[in-house]
Design an enzyme around this catalytic site. Structure first.
Site, PDB file in Angstrom:
ATOM      1  N   CYS A 146      35.854  71.040  78.989  1.00  0.00           N
ATOM      2  CA  CYS A 146      35.039  72.325  78.540  1.00  0.00           C
ATOM      3  C   CYS A 146      34.933  73.069  80.043  1.00  0.00           C
ATOM      4  O   CYS A 146      33.962  73.928  80.296  1.00  0.00           O
ATOM      5  CB  CYS A 146      33.498  72.066  78.749  1.00  0.00           C
ATOM      6  N   ASP A 175      23.937  75.944  87.778  1.00  0.00           N
ATOM      7  CA  ASP A 175      24.106  74.721  86.961  1.00  0.00           C
ATOM      8  C   ASP A 175      24.154  73.644  87.876  1.00  0.00           C
ATOM      9  O   ASP A 175      25.028  73.368  88.612  1.00  0.00           O
ATOM     10  CB  ASP A 175      25.308  75.227  86.380  1.00  0.00           C
ATOM     11  N   GLN A 195      25.800  68.570  87.282  1.00  0.00           N
ATOM     12  CA  GLN A 195      26.604  67.405  87.969  1.00  0.00           C
ATOM     13  C   GLN A 195      26.133  66.890  89.418  1.00  0.00           C
ATOM     14  O   GLN A 195      26.283  66.042  89.950  1.00  0.00           O
ATOM     15  CB  GLN A 195      28.034  67.770  88.266  1.00  0.00           C
ATOM     16  N   HIS A 249      31.740  75.427  83.712  1.00  0.00           N
ATOM     17  CA  HIS A 249      31.726  74.730  82.158  1.00  0.00           C
ATOM     18  C   HIS A 249      31.533  75.992  81.331  1.00  0.00           C
ATOM     19  O   HIS A 249      30.830  76.963  81.649  1.00  0.00           O
ATOM     20  CB  HIS A 249      30.519  73.725  82.266  1.00  0.00           C
ATOM     21  N   LYS A 286      22.902  62.720  82.361  1.00  0.00           N
ATOM     22  CA  LYS A 286      23.870  62.666  83.420  1.00  0.00           C
ATOM     23  C   LYS A 286      23.307  61.895  84.751  1.00  0.00           C
ATOM     24  O   LYS A 286      24.035  61.596  85.670  1.00  0.00           O
ATOM     25  CB  LYS A 286      24.465  63.953  84.027  1.00  0.00           C
TER      26      LYS A 286
END
Length: 415
Positions: A373, A209, A212, A132, A235
């Site tokens: 993104c 990261d 997700q 991203h 999220k």
């Protein structure tokens, strides 16, 4: 949690779970809402909404600095979320849980403190080709400022990282590896434990990261042995504007402060300021109190339904969607591999993704279109963008069928 949801845990009665999400009752353009944009943000259960209303209705006060009842109540709820997050990702201590505005701020915090302090001329940072923008741009900025080099792990045609090439990129100049756990654009699950081990063998620090992955995968930061792990509340059924940065305590203690102001200090004089202890060292100013408090019921909801139950249901949806969409003429899945969660990203020959998105919206079906993104990844696959359907615990097989039928009709109109 509502009784209907508790009963649904054992049988996964998705109809019962859907009752806990009020937005799913609405219509869009005369059709029942079909929400397949969960990778961008998830919907919120009533318990999260109630927590926000309760804070503003009954104990709205600033935290930590007051001795009156409202302040003490708000502080207790605010800090209870920190404990819930610690358990959710199995951190070693609550001091390793830093409140942020989201994954993006967590990554930037590490970039502007640890990386700015530690990167020297000629040092190297490794990211992946499926990142991203939030896990690309901060490292570009810091590398330019510190005369360091940014290197990229390539992606194969299936949307997987080329691990042999990653190993070849690692060397004694590698100081930081920053990769996503799950690709937001494809749903690919990366082998982060192996990535972390290889980086540590070279003495490098690793940031994951988890934007997700936090909702879909079991997260154990101690088992992964990552140095930093960042994710967002919105999220994983929680409010927007709230996120978490996990960091190993020794690294956080050695890092310079990120922002100056109230709460991150012990003592201030005009000659010198003494900084607060963890985690408050990185939490300057009045925090996002209400949204921090409302993250706990989101975590509680996920825990009560059970990640394993959620994952099995989402896999069922993903497999069914993959089978239905592969039968559509000219449709190509981007990220066509077996190690995925909850995301189906695709293009249709001769049709622009945005046009498909508009026609689906006319039927009440919400998908995301564009580069997500992740422009470098789109360039890798030579597409301007994709149509992305992302699934959650409250979606149904019937909704997947509506998506497939909507796509078939859209193709007939647009070709």
């Amino acid at each position: 949690m509502e009784t209907a949801t508790i009963n649904a845990i054992h049988t996964y009665d998705v109809a019962a779970i859907r009752k806990d999400f009020p937005i799913l009752n609405r219509e869009v353009k005369g059709h029942p809402l079909v929400y397949f944009d969960n990778a961008a943000t998830s919907q919120k259960p009533q318990s999260v909404i109630d927590a926000l209303v309760h804070y503003y209705s009954f104990n709205n006060a600033n935290v930590h600095r007051g001795i009156h009842s409202l302040a003490e109540e708000a502080t207790a709820d605010f800090e209870a979320t920190r404990d819930a997050v610690k358990d959710f990702i199995n951190a070693a201590s609550r001091e390793e849980i830093i409140y942020t505005r989201g994954t993006t701020e967590g990554i930037n915090l590490v970039a502007y403190t640890w990386a700015r302090q530690n990167l020297k001329q000629g040092d190297e940072v490794i990211i992946s080709g499926m990142e991203h923008h939030s896990n690309i741009v901060p490292w570009q900025i810091i590398c330019e400022q510190n005369n360091a080099k940014l290197k990229v792990i390539p992606v194969n045609d299936k949307g997987e990282l080329l691990m042999d090439e990653y190993s070849a990129l690692l060397n004694d100049r590698t100081k930081l590896v920053a990769v996503n756990h799950v690709s937001n654009a494809m749903g690919t699950v990366n082998p982060v434990k192996e990535i972390i081990q290889l980086a540590h063998d070279k003495g490098a620090v690793v940031l994951i990261d988890g934007a997700q992955s936090a909702m879909h995968l079991d997260i154990d930061v101690q088992d992964l042995d990552c140095d930093f792990f960042a994710f967002s509340s919105h999220k994983l059924l929680g409010p927007t504007g709230m996120g978490i940065l996990y960091g190993k305590k020794d690294l956080l203690n050695a890092m310079p402060v990120f922002a100056g102001g109230g709460e991150m200090i012990k003592e201030v004089t005009f000659e010198k300021t003494t900084y607060n202890e963890l985690p408050y060292k990185f939490e300057a100013g009045t925090p996002n109190i209400a949204d921090a408090i409302a993250l706990k019921p989101a975590i509680d909801y996920i825990n009560k339904v059970g990640k394993d139950n959620i994952r099995k249901h989402e896999d069922l949806l993903l497999n069914h969607a993959t089978e239905r969409l592969r039968a559509i003429d000219g449709l190509q899945i981007i990220g066509n591999n077996d190690h995925k969660v909850s995301v189906l990203s695709f293009v249709i020959s001769g049709v622009h993704p945005q046009d498909v998105g508009i026609l689906l919206d006319n039927k009440g079906i919400a998908v995301r279109t564009g580069h997500h993104c992740a422009e470098p990844l789109m360039n890798r696959f030579c597409v301007p963008g994709t149509i992305r359907a992302s699934f959650a615990l409250y979606n149904t097989i019937e909704e997947v069928d509506k998506l497939a039928e909507g796509l078939i009709k859209a193709v007939k109109i647009l070709r």
